[in-house]
Design an enzyme around this catalytic site. Structure first.
Site, short mmCIF file in Angstrom:
data_model
loop_
_atom_site.label_atom_id
_atom_site.label_comp_id
_atom_site.label_asym_id
_atom_site.label_seq_id
_atom_site.Cartn_x
_atom_site.Cartn_y
_atom_site.Cartn_z
N LYS A 36 0.83 -1.21 0.00
CA LYS A 36 0.00 0.00 0.00
C LYS A 36 0.86 1.26 0.00
O LYS A 36 0.64 2.21 -0.76
CB LYS A 36 -0.92 -0.02 1.23
N CYS A 43 -3.61 10.34 1.73
CA CYS A 43 -2.88 9.14 1.29
C CYS A 43 -1.54 9.51 0.67
O CYS A 43 -0.50 9.28 1.29
CB CYS A 43 -3.73 8.36 0.28
N1 LIG Z 1 -10.38 7.91 1.85
C1 LIG Z 1 -9.66 7.24 0.97
O1 LIG Z 1 -9.78 7.46 -0.22
C2 LIG Z 1 -8.70 6.16 1.41
C3 LIG Z 1 -8.16 5.33 0.43
C4 LIG Z 1 -7.29 4.33 0.81
C5 LIG Z 1 -6.97 4.17 2.17
N2 LIG Z 1 -7.50 5.01 3.11
C6 LIG Z 1 -7.14 4.80 4.51
O2 LIG Z 1 -8.28 4.31 5.20
C7 LIG Z 1 -8.24 4.77 6.56
C8 LIG Z 1 -9.53 5.49 6.88
O3 LIG Z 1 -9.60 6.62 6.05
P1 LIG Z 1 -10.94 7.43 5.83
O4 LIG Z 1 -10.71 8.30 4.67
O5 LIG Z 1 -12.12 6.52 5.83
O6 LIG Z 1 -10.97 8.28 7.20
P2 LIG Z 1 -12.16 9.22 7.74
O7 LIG Z 1 -11.52 10.27 8.56
O8 LIG Z 1 -13.07 9.60 6.61
O9 LIG Z 1 -13.01 8.26 8.70
C9 LIG Z 1 -12.48 7.68 9.83
C10 LIG Z 1 -13.59 7.50 10.85
O10 LIG Z 1 -13.02 6.77 11.94
C11 LIG Z 1 -13.61 7.27 13.13
N3 LIG Z 1 -12.76 6.85 14.26
C12 LIG Z 1 -11.60 7.40 14.73
N4 LIG Z 1 -11.15 6.69 15.77
C13 LIG Z 1 -12.03 5.67 15.98
C14 LIG Z 1 -12.11 4.60 16.91
N5 LIG Z 1 -11.16 4.43 17.85
N6 LIG Z 1 -13.16 3.77 16.82
C15 LIG Z 1 -14.12 3.91 15.89
N7 LIG Z 1 -14.11 4.92 14.98
C16 LIG Z 1 -13.07 5.78 15.03
C17 LIG Z 1 -13.68 8.77 12.90
O11 LIG Z 1 -14.61 9.37 13.78
C18 LIG Z 1 -14.10 8.81 11.42
O12 LIG Z 1 -15.52 8.85 11.29
C19 LIG Z 1 -6.98 5.65 6.68
O13 LIG Z 1 -5.91 4.87 7.14
C20 LIG Z 1 -6.72 6.06 5.25
O14 LIG Z 1 -5.37 6.38 5.02
C21 LIG Z 1 -8.36 5.98 2.75
#
Ligand SMILES: NC(=O)c1ccc[n+]([C@@H]2O[C@H](COP(=O)([O-])OP(=O)(O)OC[C@H]3O[C@@H](n4cnc5c(N)ncnc54)[C@H](O)[C@@H]3O)[C@@H](O)[C@H]2O)c1
Length: 404
Positions: A206, A260
């Site tokens: 990743k 990312c």
């Molecule tokens: N958004 C993308 O396009 C994308 C793509 C690939 C990978 N990722 C990865 O996926 C992961 C999540 O990204 P995202 O964009 O969905 O983040 P985001 O910020 O949109 O959502 C994360 C959610 O997790 C919640 N959260 C935080 N701590 C928590 C806990 N202890 N228990 C339960 N919920 C909790 C937050 O309140 C939030 O609603 C990250 O590591 C990111 O790098 C994201």
């Protein structure tokens, strides 16, 4: 029917929850943000992503999806919480896995032998193993009793619901059995190829994908500075160079953003600072492009002020980190606009995907087109295409004013 508990109902977790319900699973979403939990339980969404509103409304209406603040027993646990970075050691930002480890602590008491735990958050190498250690300390369950695997997300915002189903996936198990268990689960909703490996390799896969893009964009951004110096159109240059069958230069921009590509290369650099001069330089080149844009605008604003005999009004078009999304995380467009405001310039900011912003006054596109002396296109949002820019002063950082 499998019961899945998804931690984090954001850009990844919520679409995943919706897709899982379509595949016949029962999903309980867990988020620490009560507003998010309430919104989802009302069948509504708090993020911008095409078709997600209907998918979530349907899933909640038929009872397949609900949200809560605390975890429950389930068959499968998916972790999709943030993994940002924090201030650096020797100029290298460090990964922050606190949210992931917090989930490990929260999930431990509800785990039962045979459960599958999948980490999807982008993570530094070794995080899945760390999650397993925390779980074992608190629950007594080890990796022979639980199947724990890492499976990164590679979806494109704006196409998340399609790509969750169609993309190939890499599933890295802490044990070969865990990798196979993960593969069987993803096979229930993924049509892409499912490739198994170790957790360490999957974690680095990743980070490699996003670092590859960052390095390639840094090359394009460097070329854009060379072209500016030489009076050459960088997009025409890249279009022509990419006719070579083995060349694929990405596009320059006003920097690189998002949580990312602008973040993950540091996770590799933090791990091996002495082996990663290229990765670190690429990050700095891309951040440097934003500083270059700020300087350019300041020069152009000063020249315009001399001509107009009043402060120039700078239209900053786009604040998000990429086209047609509302996501501002690590956005260079937001950074540039903020810096221009701090420097005292008259800025008319427009972000068509947001109603408001906490510190920046937003204007409609029509207002900016009517009042700005210089139109600076920072993000190639669809409404910015095909505008009549005859006679306008334009600084296009994203190619939106050029024919596709
Ligand atoms: N958004 C993308 O396009 C994308 C793509 C690939 C990978 N990722 C990865 O996926 C992961 C999540 O990204 P995202 O964009 O969905 O983040 P985001 O910020 O949109 O959502 C994360 C959610 O997790 C919640 N959260 C935080 N701590 C928590 C806990 N202890 N228990 C339960 N919920 C909790 C937050 O309140 C939030 O609603 C990250 O590591 C990111 O790098 C994201």
């Amino acid at each position: 029917m499998t019961t899945c508990c998804i931690f984090g109902l954001g850009y990844i977790g919520l679409p995943t929850a919706a897709v899982l319900t379509r595949a016949g699973h029962r999903v309980i979403g867990v988020d620490i943000n009560a507003q998010v939990v309430d919104t989802v339980n009302q069948g509504q969404i708090h993020i911008v992503e095409p078709d997600l509103d209907q998918a979530v409304a349907d899933a909640v209406a038929c009872g397949a999806l609900s949200a809560q603040l605390t975890p429950v027993t389930a068959d499968v646990f998916v972790i999709a919480v943030p993994t940002p970075f924090r201030s650096g050691i020797d100029g290298i930002p460090q990964p922050n896995t606190d949210y992931v480890l917090e989930v490990a602590r929260a999930v431990a008491p509800v785990l039962q032998p045979g459960n599958l735990v999948l980490l999807e958050s982008t993570s530094p190498v070794g995080t899945t193993e760390q999650v397993a250690r925390v779980i074992e300390e608190l629950s007594g369950l080890n990796t022979d009793q639980l199947n724990i695997a890492y499976c990164p997300e590679r979806v494109l915002p704006g196409r998340i619901l399609q790509e969750l189903v169609s993309n190939d996936r890499v599933i890295g198990g802490l044990t070969p059995v865990a990798a196979e268990a993960g593969k069987a689960f993803y096979a229930t909703f993924c049509k892409g190829e499912l490739l198994t490996t170790s957790a360490y390799t999957a974690e680095l896969v990743k980070l490699t994908e996003n670092s590859f893009r960052d390095v390639n964009i840094a090359f394009a951004n460097e070329l854009s500075l060379v072209c500016d110096r030489l009076g050459i159109n960088v997009r025409e240059l890249i279009r022509l160079a990419n006719h070579h069958p083995r060349v694929n230069v990405l596009q320059p921009g006003c920097g690189v953003g998002g949580h990312c590509i602008a973040v993950d290369p540091w996770f590799i650099a933090a791990e091996a600072p002495d082996c990663t001069p290229l990765i670190q330089t690429a990050r700095r080149v891309n951040d440097g492009k934003s500083r270059w844009v700020i300087q350019q605008v300041q020069h152009r604003a000063a020249a315009l002020e001399d001509q107009l005999d009043r402060p120039a009004r700078i239209g900053c078009l786009g604040l998000a980190f990429k086209p047609d999304v509302d996501d501002l995380r690590e956005s260079p467009a937001l950074h540039i606009t903020t810096e221009l405001l701090v420097a005292g310039l008259e800025v008319l900011a427009c972000e068509p995907n947001l109603h408001e912003h906490s510190t920046i006054k937003l204007h409609t596109l029509e207002q900016v087109l009517a009042d700005a002396d210089l139109l600076m296109f920072l993000v190639a949002h669809s409404p910015f295409r095909n505008l009549d820019l005859t006679g306008r002063k334009v600084f296009d950082l994203c190619g939106v004013s050029e024919p596709i």
